[in-house]
Design an enzyme around this catalytic site. Structure first.
Site, short mmCIF file in Angstrom:
data_model
loop_
_atom_site.label_atom_id
_atom_site.label_comp_id
_atom_site.label_asym_id
_atom_site.label_seq_id
_atom_site.Cartn_x
_atom_site.Cartn_y
_atom_site.Cartn_z
N ARG A 7 -55.18 -38.15 -9.04
CA ARG A 7 -54.08 -37.84 -8.90
C ARG A 7 -53.78 -39.13 -9.99
NH1 ARG A 7 -54.28 -42.39 -10.15
NH2 ARG A 7 -52.81 -42.84 -10.27
N GLY A 8 -52.45 -39.30 -10.27
CA GLY A 8 -51.53 -39.75 -12.08
C GLY A 8 -51.80 -38.28 -12.53
N ARG A 36 -49.16 -29.92 -6.34
CA ARG A 36 -48.13 -31.27 -6.17
C ARG A 36 -46.97 -31.01 -6.75
NH1 ARG A 36 -50.62 -36.75 -5.80
NH2 ARG A 36 -48.62 -37.08 -5.10
N GLN A 92 -52.86 -47.54 -4.55
CA GLN A 92 -53.11 -47.43 -5.78
C GLN A 92 -53.34 -48.72 -6.58
OE1 GLN A 92 -50.89 -45.32 -3.88
NE2 GLN A 92 -50.48 -43.46 -4.92
N ASP A 114 -44.22 -39.65 -13.52
CA ASP A 114 -44.44 -38.14 -13.16
C ASP A 114 -43.81 -37.38 -13.74
OD1 ASP A 114 -47.02 -37.88 -10.61
OD2 ASP A 114 -46.26 -40.13 -11.06
#
Length: 357
Positions: free
Chosen positions: A54-55, A96, A204, A245
């Site tokens: 993720r990221g 995503r 996170q 993002d």
């Protein structure tokens, strides 16, 4: 600064070895460090969707290597392999929907594929994926230096900094975006303490960001998300530094849910608000943040914790991201340079620049 940052690098979340993709399972951190091996594009898509990785930047990198895996499998099947590969890329794109780096990387890999014949395609795709990884690492180093210099110009004394979610080495191919700036600022003696939001519901901040900072000896305090306003009032936070993002054409920023309220709180308390992201995060096709599809995740993330149900069944609203308006942002830091008080004209000028490093 570059050499100091490279010497301090300890955390890596993605590796390409022996023709396979290896991902550090971020769902298990910090209590366990488990590397998972992937040799199929479909499995990488699942890893992205399930947040093994993720990221925004590292999602794009993982997708690029997944295209290599898909191309290798489809070439072995023979006829119409390019058509079948396109379907694999669509599966990756659907994993995503909000982070634009995913689509940017897939578009770049598609352009590479179109430029090469069948005999050259696989090798060219692998080199392109490696180039995307290397480019992100260099961008991280450039942003770290630019952001730290911005902090120094504002105040050369050690100061309190606030961050949200995880925009560190775990979220990128290198040193980190927001955490890269914080690391560089700490190396320059500009950090008194970093306050880290837990970042619900995936934690996170507490699982990943706090762990990264503590690994490098950065003074860190963890707090619940709802303590943000009180922390800023009581501890004179000077900067709130986050990743992104997706950044729209007008400078609106889409980032982990909770970012918007931090920006509002920062403005009220006189803290400056910095967004750190590579130029691949900037989506000039989105006129503003409202044009971006916001991912809504499963109700189970709110109704359960660590596999244990914590409340009764009920309707939930679980957006993974929110939109921070450009007028709440003091600076956007990219590898191409810094945009202060962003707007459409400044963002377009930034995208016309070459990389500074």
């Amino acid at each position: 600064m570059r050499e100091r940052l490279l010497a301090a690098e300890k955390v890596v979340s993605i590796r390409w070895r022996d023709g396979c993709l290896h991902l550090l399972d971020q769902r298990l951190l910090p209590l366990k460090q488990v590397w998972l091996r992937y040799d199929s594009s479909a499995d990488v898509a699942t890893a992205i969707r399930d947040m093994v990785v993720r990221g925004a930047p590292v999602i794009g990198i993982a997708a690029a290597f997944a295209v290599v895996l898909a191309a290798r499998a489809r070439l072995a099947q023979g006829a119409d392999w390019r058509g079948a590969l396109a379907a694999d890329c669509q599966q990756l794109a659907a994993a995503r929907p909000t982070a634009v780096n995913l689509f940017w990387a897939l578009k770049r890999m598609a352009a590479c594929l179109a430029a090469h014949d069948d005999a050259q395609a696989l090798a060219a795709l692998e080199q392109e994926a490696l180039a995307i990884l290397d480019s992100d690492r260099e961008a991280n180093l450039a942003m770290a230096s630019l952001g730290a210099e911005l902090i120094r110009k504002d105040n050369s004394q050690p100061q309190n900094i606030y961050t949200h979610c995880n925009a560190g080495a775990l979220a990128t191919g290198g040193f980190g975006t927001a955490l890269g700036v914080i690391r560089a600022a700490h190396a320059d003696g500009l950090v008194e303490r970093v306050f880290v939001n837990e970042t619900r519901p995936w934690l996170q901040g507490s699982r990943l960001t706090a762990w990264e900072l503590l690994e490098e000896g950065v003074p860190t305090r963890l707090n619940v998300d709802s303590a943000a306003a009180f922390v800023m009032r009581e501890h004179e936070v000077r900067w709130v530094i986050v990743g992104a993002d997706r950044i729209a054409n007008n400078g609106d920023v889409v980032n982990k849910i909770g970012t918007y309220q931090l920006a509002v709180t920062a403005m009220h308390h006189g803290a400056r608000f910095m967004v750190v992201a590579p130029s691949s995060t900037i989506d000039m096709d989105s006129e503003c943040g409202d044009d971006v599809e916001i991912e809504e995740r499963s109700a189970e993330e709110l109704l359960s914790f660590a596999g244990q149900r914590i409340t009764v069944d009920m309707p939930t609203y679980n957006p993974s991201f929110d939109i921070t308006p450009a007028d709440l942002i003091d600076a956007i830091v990219t590898e191409k340079g810094v945009v202060e008080r962003p707007d459409e004209e400044k963002m377009q000028a930034l995208m016309c620049r070459k990389r500074l490093h």
